[in-house]
Scaffold this active site. Structure first.
Site, PDB file in Angstrom:
ATOM      1  N   SER A 109       9.889   4.110  40.649  1.00 59.75           N
ATOM      2  CA  SER A 109      10.563   4.525  39.412  1.00 59.75           C
ATOM      3  C   SER A 109      11.972   5.088  39.630  1.00 59.75           C
ATOM      4  CB  SER A 109       9.700   5.539  38.656  1.00 59.75           C
ATOM      5  OG  SER A 109       8.480   4.957  38.283  1.00 59.75           O
ATOM      6  N   HIS A 163       3.456  18.211  28.395  1.00 57.10           N
ATOM      7  CA  HIS A 163       4.656  18.641  29.119  1.00 57.10           C
ATOM      8  C   HIS A 163       4.639  20.154  29.341  1.00 57.10           C
ATOM      9  CE1 HIS A 163       6.086  14.630  29.026  1.00 57.10           C
ATOM     10  NE2 HIS A 163       6.344  14.600  27.727  1.00 57.10           N
ATOM     11  N   ARG A 167       4.402   3.238  41.997  1.00 56.86           N
ATOM     12  CA  ARG A 167       5.778   2.802  41.723  1.00 56.86           C
ATOM     13  C   ARG A 167       6.731   3.880  42.205  1.00 56.86           C
ATOM     14  NH1 ARG A 167       3.853   1.587  36.704  1.00 56.86           N
ATOM     15  NH2 ARG A 167       4.314   3.643  35.846  1.00 56.86           N
ATOM     16  N   LEU A 200      13.197  28.130  50.305  1.00 60.12           N
ATOM     17  CA  LEU A 200      13.006  26.778  49.771  1.00 60.12           C
ATOM     18  C   LEU A 200      14.177  26.341  48.872  1.00 60.12           C
ATOM     19  CD1 LEU A 200      10.740  24.479  49.306  1.00 60.12           C
ATOM     20  CD2 LEU A 200      10.325  25.675  47.146  1.00 60.12           C
ATOM     21  N   TRP A 222      15.402   8.762  28.472  1.00 64.76           N
ATOM     22  CA  TRP A 222      16.097   8.872  27.173  1.00 64.76           C
ATOM     23  C   TRP A 222      15.575   7.847  26.179  1.00 64.76           C
ATOM     24  CZ3 TRP A 222      18.473  13.272  26.614  1.00 64.76           C
ATOM     25  CH2 TRP A 222      19.117  13.871  27.695  1.00 64.76           C
ATOM     26  N   ASP A 226       4.014  12.808  37.277  1.00 62.28           N
ATOM     27  CA  ASP A 226       3.625  11.854  36.246  1.00 62.28           C
ATOM     28  C   ASP A 226       2.263  12.212  35.645  1.00 62.28           C
ATOM     29  OD1 ASP A 226       4.065   9.731  34.648  1.00 62.28           O
ATOM     30  OD2 ASP A 226       3.565   8.196  36.118  1.00 62.28           O
ATOM     31  N   GLY A 227       2.077  11.816  34.397  1.00 70.00           N
ATOM     32  CA  GLY A 227       0.754  11.935  33.784  1.00 70.00           C
ATOM     33  C   GLY A 227       0.620  13.033  32.745  1.00 70.00           C
ATOM     34  N   ASN A 228       1.706  13.689  32.395  1.00 70.45           N
ATOM     35  CA  ASN A 228       1.623  14.750  31.372  1.00 70.45           C
ATOM     36  C   ASN A 228       1.121  14.187  30.042  1.00 70.45           C
ATOM     37  OD1 ASN A 228       2.763  16.436  33.233  1.00 70.45           O
ATOM     38  ND2 ASN A 228       4.768  16.564  32.238  1.00 70.45           N
ATOM     39  N   SER A 265      14.065  11.329  33.983  1.00 71.18           N
ATOM     40  CA  SER A 265      14.880  10.263  34.562  1.00 71.18           C
ATOM     41  C   SER A 265      15.922   9.773  33.566  1.00 71.18           C
ATOM     42  CB  SER A 265      13.993   9.090  34.989  1.00 71.18           C
ATOM     43  OG  SER A 265      13.577   8.360  33.851  1.00 71.18           O
ATOM     44  N   THR A 266      16.893   9.043  34.077  1.00 72.11           N
ATOM     45  CA  THR A 266      17.911   8.454  33.194  1.00 72.11           C
ATOM     46  C   THR A 266      17.251   7.478  32.213  1.00 72.11           C
ATOM     47  OG1 THR A 266      18.360   6.920  35.018  1.00 72.11           O
ATOM     48  CG2 THR A 266      19.934   8.683  34.702  1.00 72.11           C
ATOM     49  N   GLU A 267      16.068   6.972  32.575  1.00 70.85           N
ATOM     50  CA  GLU A 267      15.346   6.033  31.708  1.00 70.85           C
ATOM     51  C   GLU A 267      14.513   6.767  30.644  1.00 70.85           C
ATOM     52  OE1 GLU A 267      15.351   5.652  35.194  1.00 70.85           O
ATOM     53  OE2 GLU A 267      16.944   4.170  34.970  1.00 70.85           O
TER      54      GLU A 267
HETATM   55  C1  IPE Z   1       5.775  12.914  33.247  1.00 68.73           C
HETATM   56  O1  IPE Z   1       4.721  12.642  32.412  1.00 68.73           O
HETATM   57  C2  IPE Z   1       6.850  13.755  32.593  1.00 68.73           C
HETATM   58  C3  IPE Z   1       8.107  13.046  32.258  1.00 68.73           C
HETATM   59  C4  IPE Z   1       8.417  11.835  32.625  1.00 68.73           C
HETATM   60  C5  IPE Z   1       9.078  13.766  31.461  1.00 68.73           C
HETATM   61  P1  IPE Z   1       4.723  11.383  31.439  1.00 68.73           P
HETATM   62  O2  IPE Z   1       5.279  11.828  30.130  1.00 68.73           O
HETATM   63  O3  IPE Z   1       5.404  10.223  32.069  1.00 68.73           O
HETATM   64  O4  IPE Z   1       3.178  11.105  31.291  1.00 68.73           O
HETATM   65  P2  IPE Z   1       2.447   9.711  31.036  1.00 68.73           P
HETATM   66  O5  IPE Z   1       2.909   8.743  32.083  1.00 68.73           O
HETATM   67  O6  IPE Z   1       2.831   9.261  29.656  1.00 68.73           O
HETATM   68  O7  IPE Z   1       1.001  10.041  31.154  1.00 68.73           O
HETATM   69 MG    MG Z   2       4.729   8.518  33.047  1.00 70.50          MG
END
Ligand code: IPE
Ligand code: MG
Length: 234
Positions: free
Chosen positions: A178, A19, A176, A113, A51, A2-4, A47-49
């Site tokens: 998620s 990304h 979370r 792995l 989309w 998370d956090g990209n 995730s499926t969400e």
């Molecule tokens: C995670 O980063 C990558 C994907 C869910 C595809 P986010 O895109 O959720 O990054 P934030 O949460 O907006 O910072």
């Molecule tokens: Mg995110």
């Protein structure tokens, strides 16, 4: 992972750049896990969400998958990594499925792995599919409903045959789950890193492993020693 998006926004860059940086961050982590001799690493990448996001962000992510699956093949070959997709195939663009299938096939005999790439993954969808399959088998007389036990369910999940995760790491400070591996993580240790995924490097991974080593895992039983519980959080 998370956090990209936040990583990019803080730098005044488009989310897609986050990304791309996130995809770059995968290589050192996979390499480290392979070299440490881990059984499996599962990366939650879409995730499926997800989309529900804007079409241009989804398109950028799908193009990245195609690029990544091609560019990382030498990494998988050099490190004996076996690639597995977890998630629904329906809805993924044919170009992603093609490269995914090619990488899965090329690495199928690898014994190091196992890299589970969660794309179009949702834990509730996974469990729903498993239950539907079991119900169908019961309706058709192939299984006795009374014989459905935990292992029968686990065997229907995408992760069938793999051990449950010991450690769940979430980046960007989010607390979370998620919709991630809800069945499989029943007894996983949770670790939250504050850094955004593109900044999560082998040093951060080692810190997570170090915290994990200090956990006392009881699996519902009573711990034998009387040491402090979870000293990394005091
Ligand atoms: C995670 O980063 C990558 C994907 C869910 C595809 P986010 O895109 O959720 O990054 P934030 O949460 O907006 O910072
Ligand atoms: Mg995110």
């Amino acid at each position: 992972m998370d956090g990209n998006g936040r990583w990019a926004t803080r730098r005044g860059l488009p989310r897609a750049a986050g990304h791309a940086a996130g995809a770059e961050a995968v290589r050192p982590i996979v390499t480290r896990c392979a070299q440490l001799g881990l059984d499996a690493l599962t990366l939650y990448s879409f995730s499926t969400e997800n989309w529900a996001r804007a079409a241009d962000e989804i398109d950028a992510l799908m193009s990245l998958y195609v690029q990544y699956l091609v560019s990382e093949r030498p990494l998988f070959l050099e490190n004996n990594v076996r690639l597995v997709q977890i998630g629904r195939r329906d809805g993924l663009p044919p170009a992603v499925l093609d490269e995914l299938d090619r990488s899965v096939e090329m690495t199928a005999s690898h014994t190091g792995l196992t890299l589970n790439l969660a794309i179009n993954y949702g834990s509730r969808a996974e469990i729903t599919d498993a239950v539907r399959g079991l119900c169908q088998d019961a309706a058709d007389g192939r299984i006795d409903p009374g014989a459905v036990d935990e292992s029968a369910i686990a065997d229907r999940l995408y992760t069938a045959g793999q051990p449950d995760p010991d450690l769940l790491i979430r980046t960007a400070g989010e607390m979370r789950l998620s919709n991630y591996l809800l069945w499989q993580i029943s007894y996983a240790e949770l670790y939250v890193a504050d850094v955004c995924w593109p900044d999560f490097g082998p040093g951060e991974l080692d810190a997570a492993f170090e915290a994990f080593r200090r956990r006392r895992r009881k699996f519902g039983a009573v711990a034998e020693d009387s040491g402090p519980v979870c000293p990394d959080r005091v």
